[in-house]
Structure formats: structure tokens, C-alpha cells
Design an enzyme around this catalytic site. Structure first.
Site, short mmCIF file in Angstrom:
data_model
loop_
_atom_site.label_atom_id
_atom_site.label_comp_id
_atom_site.label_asym_id
_atom_site.label_seq_id
_atom_site.Cartn_x
_atom_site.Cartn_y
_atom_site.Cartn_z
N GLN A 90 -2.81 8.11 4.55
CA GLN A 90 -3.00 7.25 3.38
C GLN A 90 -3.98 6.13 3.71
O GLN A 90 -3.81 5.41 4.70
CB GLN A 90 -1.71 6.63 2.87
CG GLN A 90 -1.96 5.88 1.56
CD GLN A 90 -0.75 5.17 0.98
OE1 GLN A 90 -0.27 4.21 1.55
NE2 GLN A 90 -0.29 5.64 -0.17
N CYS A 121 0.69 0.35 -4.21
CA CYS A 121 1.31 -0.77 -3.51
C CYS A 121 1.19 -2.05 -4.34
O CYS A 121 0.09 -2.46 -4.71
CB CYS A 121 0.65 -0.98 -2.16
SG CYS A 121 1.36 -2.38 -1.24
N GLY A 241 10.59 7.31 -6.16
CA GLY A 241 11.36 6.19 -6.68
C GLY A 241 12.79 6.59 -6.97
O GLY A 241 13.04 7.46 -7.80
#
Length: 383
Positions: A90, A121, A241
Site C-alpha cells: 500500500q 486513511c 469495517g
């Protein structure tokens, strides 16, 4: 010579365009201070099939604004070992030139299965002063330019939220409004060759909330992620999530490419030792925590020697991922206390510390198969 280099570079770009990201039915999220190379090695021993993400590496850490390497091949941030070739790097950043150069550097020197752009983020340090992360969702055209530059050198995916707002008071439960904005973002970015989006099913709040609060305060809306997949069937959508168990992975990934687990994978890694069988229909690669610890202890001994330099010892770093291997089981506290007591013992290697700590864990726990709950007599547990 120059002509040969040009031909080689063109061949690499062609290979990148043809390469595909690995199947992502189950993945472990990129997490700063957690998903380093040692954690990923431990988790790979648990699962051959999982897609694993690095910690975010800022593109400007690897190359300067002209695209020139800052630290050679960037081994300090990029070196890793994954024989399954299912690790994704990433990157964070907002400059197409810098991100493209960082991707080229990473893929030229290190064997990553692909590169992911961080558009999720919500940290004020990243999305505020850094002007990347979740803040990039407000500029789909800029993201499209970034992934276009990256895609020349590697298969690329994007990790994002379902939306972004400035503060908590701007949060909305209007799913149609949120979806419209998300769909516009995905449609724009996917035109540049991105076919996979990992979507955290919460809105990102750019100011006033810590990263931890951003994982709890905004409402979870998995229906938006499901809708995205149904209206973009050609894309691969992975949900993220509140995915905190193998059962959650199976339930939340229905109709999607897969599901991504976050901190729960670090909090209790052994829980996910059944992933290959239950999610992928493959054999689990490790039969017990005794076998896992033996394999990881050998890795620790090797890494402690190979990665030491200039007075730096990686001992704490290699031991850290193992601390939670017995989470919720008898002997967990004694195991961690022993590691803490012995980690400075120069007469023991890092692997030796793990082996000594394992002596304080009941045999029934050490030998239980993945998914099997060990039955331990009270006196054994107390010991």
C-alpha cells in the site's frame, strides 16, 4: 545498452498490464505498526490463501519529487518474503509522478502481487497536512491520474471509504446521497484500469476524530458496498469495517469479491487459522500452535541475524506478532509475561525466547487443531 534497457522497461510495463491481482476472498488490512513483514510472515504460516497488505508506505519516502530514489531499492520499507506471492504494497501519496516512480521502484526490486493506493486513511496528519488518504476521495480525477501512473508498472487497487466529510456534524445517514458520490468516484477511477476497490463501509471524518474514533463513530453502512457491487458487476468489490471473525467474512462477503479483516487479525491471529478451509475450501497449512510456534521460532532466529545492523536488533519486532497467539486461551498471560521477562536475555535467541515461553502454555492448548477449543484442567490452566 540503453536500447536494451528501454526494451526491458517496456516488457515490464507490458507484463504489469497483463498481470492480475490475487483472488481476495479474505485479506488482512494495511495497518501502521501492525502489518509489518514479521506479522505477515506469521500470518502466512497460518494461511497460504489470504491476501496480506503491508503497512502504508508514503511514496515520498521512497522517491523524491522528481521520481529519483531516496534510499536505493528501499529495502528498509519494502523488503519482504512471501512465497505465495499474495502480498500487496500500500502506497500513500497524491502526486502521479511520485506514485508512479515509487511503484516502479517497488516492483523492480521486490516481488509484490500488486500495489494499493490509500484513499481511505482519515488521519489528520495524512488527509490534512499530507493531502492524501481519504481526502483524495474529493478529487476523483486526481486519483485517476495517480492510478494511471501506477498501473504502468503493477496491477493496482484502491482502498477507500464510502464517503468523506469535514466533521462529525456533517455526517449523514442518507445512503442514496453517499452512494451517488461513491459511485462517481469509482466510475472515474476505474476508467484507468482499476478493477478492484476495497471499501470501508463508513464515512471518513477528516477533522475532530482520531483514527480509532473514525473506526467507531461513523455509522457502518455495508448496504452501500453491496449496492456498489450490484451496479458495477464488472468490478471486484471487497468490503471492510466491522469484519471481526471468520463468520463475519463469510456473511459480509456474500455477493462480493471478499472481505477484509482489520485489527482483529492482530488481536487473535489463531482464530483465522481456519480461513483456508472455511473461506477458500483448501487445507489449513498448520495443524497446531505448537507447529506454528516451531516454524515461526525458526524464522525469528534467522531474521534476528539477517536484519541486525549498526547496533539495531530486530528482536522486539519479530517477537511482537506472537504475543497474541494464545488470546483467550489458558496460558496466554504466562506466555506474554515470559516473553517480556526473557526478551533481553542474551543467552537466548529470539526463537529461544518463544520456545521458553511456550513451556508455560498447557499442552492441550498448544496441540489443539485450528478451530478446536482446548479443554484444560483447572490446575493446568493455573500453572
Amino acid at each position: 545498452m540503453r536500447t536494451a534497457l528501454i526494451i526491458m522497461a517496456a516488457a515490464l510495463r507490458g507484463a504489469a498490464a497483463l498481470a492480475k491481482l490475487p483472488l481476495e476472498r479474505f485479506s488482512v488490512a494495511p495497518m501502521m505498526d501492525y502489518t509489518d513483514r514479521h506479522f505477515r510472515h506469521l500470518f502466512r504460516l497460518l494461511s497460504r490463501e489470504s491476501v496480506l497488505y503491508t503497512e502504508m508506505v508514503t511514496a515520498n519516502t521512497l522517491v523524491d519529487d522528481t521520481g529519483a530514489p531516496r534510499h536505493g531499492s528501499g529495502d528498509r520499507w519494502l523488503a519482504h518474503d512471501d512465497h505465495e506471492d499474495k502480498t500487496i504494497l500500500q502506497l500513500g501519496g497524491s502526486s502521479p509522478k511520485v506514485l508512479g516512480a515509487a511503484t516502479e521502484l517497488a516492483m523492480a526490486h521486490h516481488s509484490y502481487a500488486g500495489v494499493n493506493l490509500n484513499c481511505g486513511c482519515p488521519s489528520e496528519r495524512v488527509a490534512g497536512a499530507g493531502c492524501f488518504g481519504a481526502a483524495l476521495m474529493r478529487d476523483p480525477d486526481q486519483v485517476a491520474s495517480c492510478v494511471k501512473a501506477m498501473h504502468r508498472h503493477a496491477p493496482v487497487s484502491v482502498k477507500c471509504r464510502i464517503g468523506v466529510v469535514d466533521s462529525v456534524r456533517d455526517l449523514s445517514d442518507d445512503e442514496d446521497e453517499l452512494y451517488t458520490s461513491l459511485a462517481r468516484f469509482v466510475e472515474t477511477v476505474s476508467r484507468e484500469g482499476v478493477s478492484r476497490f476495497i471499501v470501508h463501509a463508513r464515512v471518513a471524518v477528516l477533522s475532530g476524530l482520531s483514527p480509532d474514533a473514525n473506526r467507531k463513530v461513523p455509522q457502518i453502512m455495508p448496504g452501500i458496498v453491496q449496492r456498489l457491487q450490484s451496479e458495477f458487476p464488472a468490478l471486484e468489490i471487497v468490503t471492510n469495517g466491522e469484519v471481526n471473525s471468520v463468520d463475519d467474512v463469510l456473511a459480509r462477503s456474500t455477493g462480493l469479491q471478499g472481505a477484509m479483516v482489520g485489527r482483529d487479525a492482530c488481536r487473535r491471529p489463531w482464530h483465522y487459522a481456519v480461513v483456508d478451509e472455511e473461506v477458500f475450501g483448501a487445507a489449513n497449512p498448520v495443524k497446531s500452535r505448537r507447529a506454528l510456534l516451531d516454524a515461526y521460532a525458526h524464522y525469528c532466529d534467522r531474521a534476528e541475524v539477517e536484519l541486525a545492523h549498526d547496533g539495531y536488533s530486530p528482536r522486539r519486532a519479530v517477537l511482537k506478532p506472537a504475543l497474541t497467539l494464545f488470546h483467550g486461551d489458558a496460558g496466554a498471560g504466562a506466555f506474554k509475561r515470559t516473553i517480556d521477562a526473557l526478551h533481553k536475555d542474551a543467552s537466548l535467541s529470539a526463537g529461544g525466547v518463544l520456545r521458553a515461553a511456550a513451556e508455560h502454555v498447557p499442552g492441550a492448548v498448544l496441540d489443539a487443531a485450528p478451530g478446536e477449543r482446548a479443554v484444560v484442567r483447572r490446575e493446568a490452566a493455573a500453572a
